[in-house]
Design a protein around this motif. Structure first.
Motif, PDB file in Angstrom:
ATOM      1  N   ALA A   1       0.967  -1.349   0.098  1.00 10.29           N
ATOM      2  CA  ALA A   1      -0.108   0.068  -0.004  1.00 10.29           C
ATOM      3  C   ALA A   1       0.925   1.187   0.068  1.00 10.29           C
ATOM      4  O   ALA A   1       0.593   2.260  -0.775  1.00 10.29           O
ATOM      5  CB  ALA A   1      -0.882   0.012   1.375  1.00 10.29           C
ATOM      6  N   ARG A   2       1.903   1.236   0.763  1.00  8.07           N
ATOM      7  CA  ARG A   2       2.810   2.380   0.788  1.00  8.07           C
ATOM      8  C   ARG A   2       3.530   2.680  -0.467  1.00  8.07           C
ATOM      9  O   ARG A   2       3.578   3.759  -1.171  1.00  8.07           O
ATOM     10  CB  ARG A   2       3.885   1.999   2.131  1.00  8.07           C
TER      11      ARG A   2
ATOM     12  N   THR B   1       3.734   5.801  -5.289  1.00  3.67           N
ATOM     13  CA  THR B   1       4.141   5.875  -6.669  1.00  3.67           C
ATOM     14  C   THR B   1       2.915   6.743  -7.199  1.00  3.67           C
ATOM     15  O   THR B   1       3.210   7.518  -8.464  1.00  3.67           O
ATOM     16  CB  THR B   1       4.256   4.682  -7.277  1.00  3.67           C
ATOM     17  N   GLN B   2       1.744   6.379  -6.982  1.00  6.73           N
ATOM     18  CA  GLN B   2       0.510   7.164  -7.376  1.00  6.73           C
ATOM     19  C   GLN B   2       0.658   8.615  -7.115  1.00  6.73           C
ATOM     20  O   GLN B   2       0.071   9.467  -7.858  1.00  6.73           O
ATOM     21  CB  GLN B   2      -0.742   6.244  -6.813  1.00  6.73           C
ATOM     22  N   TYR B   3       1.161   8.945  -6.002  1.00  8.88           N
ATOM     23  CA  TYR B   3       1.246  10.277  -5.467  1.00  8.88           C
ATOM     24  C   TYR B   3       2.234  11.045  -6.716  1.00  8.88           C
ATOM     25  O   TYR B   3       1.843  11.967  -7.068  1.00  8.88           O
ATOM     26  CB  TYR B   3       1.757  10.347  -4.069  1.00  8.88           C
ATOM     27  N   ALA B   4       3.160  10.365  -6.667  1.00  8.11           N
ATOM     28  CA  ALA B   4       4.084  11.045  -7.606  1.00  8.11           C
ATOM     29  C   ALA B   4       3.703  11.264  -9.029  1.00  8.11           C
ATOM     30  O   ALA B   4       3.910  12.044  -9.801  1.00  8.11           O
ATOM     31  CB  ALA B   4       5.489  10.043  -7.700  1.00  8.11           C
TER      32      ALA B   4
ATOM     33  N   SER C   1      -4.922   4.637  -6.102  1.00  7.17           N
ATOM     34  CA  SER C   1      -4.718   5.857  -6.837  1.00  7.17           C
ATOM     35  C   SER C   1      -5.652   7.065  -6.732  1.00  7.17           C
ATOM     36  O   SER C   1      -5.326   8.139  -6.747  1.00  7.17           O
ATOM     37  CB  SER C   1      -4.749   5.592  -8.584  1.00  7.17           C
ATOM     38  N   HIS C   2      -6.868   6.832  -6.126  1.00  7.52           N
ATOM     39  CA  HIS C   2      -7.895   7.817  -5.950  1.00  7.52           C
ATOM     40  C   HIS C   2      -7.388   8.176  -4.516  1.00  7.52           C
ATOM     41  O   HIS C   2      -7.526   9.620  -4.459  1.00  7.52           O
ATOM     42  CB  HIS C   2      -9.209   7.027  -5.653  1.00  7.52           C
ATOM     43  N   ILE C   3      -6.964   7.731  -3.558  1.00  4.79           N
ATOM     44  CA  ILE C   3      -6.384   8.275  -2.247  1.00  4.79           C
ATOM     45  C   ILE C   3      -5.299   9.073  -2.685  1.00  4.79           C
ATOM     46  O   ILE C   3      -5.457  10.304  -2.036  1.00  4.79           O
ATOM     47  CB  ILE C   3      -6.210   6.894  -1.426  1.00  4.79           C
ATOM     48  N   ALA C   4      -4.648   8.705  -3.690  1.00  2.00           N
ATOM     49  CA  ALA C   4      -3.243   9.680  -3.937  1.00  2.00           C
ATOM     50  C   ALA C   4      -3.668  10.999  -4.641  1.00  2.00           C
ATOM     51  O   ALA C   4      -3.267  12.144  -4.224  1.00  2.00           O
ATOM     52  CB  ALA C   4      -2.157   8.882  -4.953  1.00  2.00           C
ATOM     53  N   GLU C   5      -4.838  10.868  -5.175  1.00  2.52           N
ATOM     54  CA  GLU C   5      -5.439  12.071  -5.960  1.00  2.52           C
ATOM     55  C   GLU C   5      -5.801  13.048  -4.952  1.00  2.52           C
ATOM     56  O   GLU C   5      -5.668  14.160  -4.955  1.00  2.52           O
ATOM     57  CB  GLU C   5      -6.423  11.573  -7.033  1.00  2.52           C
TER      58      GLU C   5
END
Lengths: 268, 326
Positions: free
Chosen positions: A14-15, A20-23, A113-117
């Motif tokens: 998850a981390r 990666t998704q945040y980047a 990816s939604h959480i990162a967004e």
């Protein structure tokens, strides 16, 4: 011990996915700002309600309405879901195949990816709220700590229920290739039954009763009222979120199992 | 026990057909005409541990469909598959940790981020510690001649670099079964050679079983002792490449360079004339008559140089597949 190791391993996955998704989302920062702006509808509705001067007809004070719509704005920003579009694109362009070949359910990639967004959206939402409060100081209110804590839990659950609802309909791609049309179809009940364009309290009793048996009020109206400090059935709201979440999760699992047998691995 | 075992494997697809034009479009809107296509038909084969097998055939022959079934992406219509002791359609965690599928230019790398980011995610997904992941990344990067490229966004990499990074991502978890679908597609000759060398090294080092499809015969001839030739969903040949050549090409190509030009008709009794340029002749001579005819040619004509080769494998297979479709 095995369970603990599995848990540690899942946290690591998850981390890694979140970082990666945040980047990746940071790469699309201009797009995130545009998406955040496109979520201004509750603030526009606030203006319309106040200018029309009809709030008293429904027994709402201006302060009540303002807090409701500002809260709805915050909730909408953190419950945005586009998984149907992503899933359809990945299915059609062959990107889903490599995901399916890894020992992790593709669900988690989309969910994270939604959480990162949302994390990239957070500073933009803060800027919006601070600017709004700076321009209209009479709108400022400080929610109490207990309600804020409940709101944060409700917000996460609301997002999860909305995500699961869209994820469930994404499964249509296994039979029909095109699922994004359903997203447009879902938009209509979401707009009206969630309380986005008008508080549910302004609806006729029969329509309100109908809305309450759908998941939509719990996706927006319930957490918004929690944050705004309005009267709301807290226990009932959380129970509904839990029941809808469980039902959608179960249905998603069933449809995934059936759908994956129809997967044709297109575009590869 | 074989690493891969396939029995009576069949895959049917229902495809929708539409007649062109307005009439066809309107008809298509109200009623879809569907047709059953047999993509893979009763296929049987076994692949042993550590074997590299070439899977060849024309476009639409059923290669990719078979690979997709072998790795559990699509469900077979009938038949059975066993890969590393698992049924692929069950997609068990242990099975997925033992296999990989590389599909030409299809990305598992994130386009806008450097390959290292995708590799970190893969390392976590396959439960590799940071230390182990770094060790494997360094090792694969050195085998593939990649280093600084790993920190550049994927979209900024050349096709060859991208393919190498794609291979790194696909092999980081050190799978024991590799399904490679056109791994050198679109690469220049140097990159093709590097990828082939890498696959050979990987196979030697880890004893991996590899099933490889490619339209570049160089990939097949340099890596695979055994080939499966699939045609219209059926296995046409399962054996060595040499056997395939002999089966498909019962003649050998003889190139003769003469010290002086000799009339074309003088060579007709020896075989089929493929090329005639006065003092340069290419003949196709049946293998059974080769020794006798070569001896006569050397006796009768002023031969400066002589070369005996097999006809190019691409040409032979191409001829066969063309004959099969007409």
């Amino acid at each position: 011990m095995k369970i603990i190791n599995r848990l540690i391993s899942n946290i690591r996955v998850a981390r890694a996915l979140l970082i990666t998704q945040y980047a990746l989302m940071i790469e699309y920062r201009a797009e995130i700002i545009l998406w955040a702006i496109s979520g201004l509808l509750p603030l526009i509705m606030l203006g319309i309600w106040q200018e029309a001067g009809i709030s008293k007809t429904f027994g709402f004070s201006n302060e009540w309405l303002a807090r409701y719509f500002v809260s709805a704005f915050v909730v909408r920003q953190f419950t945005a879901v586009w998984v149907m579009v992503s899933f359809e694109e990945d299915n059609l362009e062959g990107r889903l195949s490599p995901y399916l070949l890894q020992p992790i359910m593709p669900f988690w990639r989309y969910f994270i990816s939604h959480i990162a967004e949302q994390l990239t959206r957070l500073p933009i939402v803060i800027i919006f709220i601070v600017s709004l409060f700076a321009l209209k100081t009479n709108l400022i209110w400080i929610p109490d700590i207990f309600r804020t804590a409940l709101f944060l839990v409700a917000l996460f659950l609301s997002f999860t229920v909305r995500f699961l609802l869209h994820w469930l309909f994404s499964m249509v791609c296994f039979w029909n290739d095109r699922a994004s049309a359903i997203e447009r179809l879902l938009l209509l009940p979401y707009l009206f039954l969630s309380g986005l364009v008008a508080p549910l309290d302004s609806f006729p009793a029969s329509i309100r009763s109908f809305a309450m048996v759908t998941p939509f009020p719990y996706i927006l109206s319930f957490p918004s009222k929690l944050l705004a400090g309005h009267d709301v059935n807290i226990l009932g709201g959380f129970l509904a979120l839990f029941l809808w979440g469980t039902t959608l999760l179960l249905l998603s699992y069933i449809f995934w199992k059936k759908g994956i047998k129809n997967y044709s691995a297109m575009g590869a | 026990m074989s690493k891969i075992s396939v029995r009576s494997l069949t895959k049917n697809f229902l495809i929708t057909e539409k007649v062109p034009g307005i009439k066809g479009t309107i008809k298509h809107f109200f009623k879809r005409r569907r047709r059953k296509v047999v993509a893979v038909d009763q296929v049987n084969f076994d692949i042993e541990h550590g074997e590299i097998v070439g899977f060849i055939g024309s476009n639409g022959a059923g290669k990719t469909t078979t690979l997709k079934m072998l790795c559990g992406l699509i469900h077979p219509s009938s038949g059975s598959i066993n890969v590393a002791g698992y049924q692929p359609i069950r997609r068990q965690r242990n099975f997925l940790s033992q296999i990989t599928l590389v599909m030409g230019q299809k990305q598992q790398l994130i386009w806008d981020l450097p390959p290292l980011d995708s590799l970190r995610v893969n390392a976590a997904v396959y439960g590799l510690s940071n230390k182990e992941a770094n060790k494997r990344i360094d090792e694969l990067a050195s085998m593939l001649d990649l280093s600084s490229e790993l920190s550049r966004p994927v979209r900024k990499l050349s096709l060859g670099e991208r393919m190498k990074a794609e291979l790194m991502a696909a092999l980081l978890h050190r799978p024991s079964v590799l399904f490679l679908d056109e791994p050198t597609l679109g690469l220049d000759i140097n990159s093709q050679i590097r990828v082939r060398q890498f696959l050979s090294e990987y196979n030697n080092k880890y004893g991996a079983t590899i099933l490889l499809t490619s339209h570049y015969m160089g990939d097949i001839t340099s890596l695979c002792k055994r080939v499966l030739l699939i045609h219209r969903g059926n296995i046409f040949h399962d054996g060595s490449l040499i056997q395939l050549t002999q089966k498909l090409a019962p003649s050998r190509c003889v190139k003769i360079e003469l010290t002086e030009p000799i009339p074309e008709d003088s060579f007709r009794p020896f075989g089929e004339i493929l090329q005639y340029k006065g003092h340069l002749i290419r003949l196709l001579i049946p293998r059974s008559e080769l020794a006798l005819n070569l001896s006569s040619l050397l006796d009768k004509f002023p031969v400066k140089d002589l070369e005996v080769t097999d006809p190019p494998i691409e040409e032979t297979i191409g001829k066969l597949l063309k004959a099969g479709t007409t």
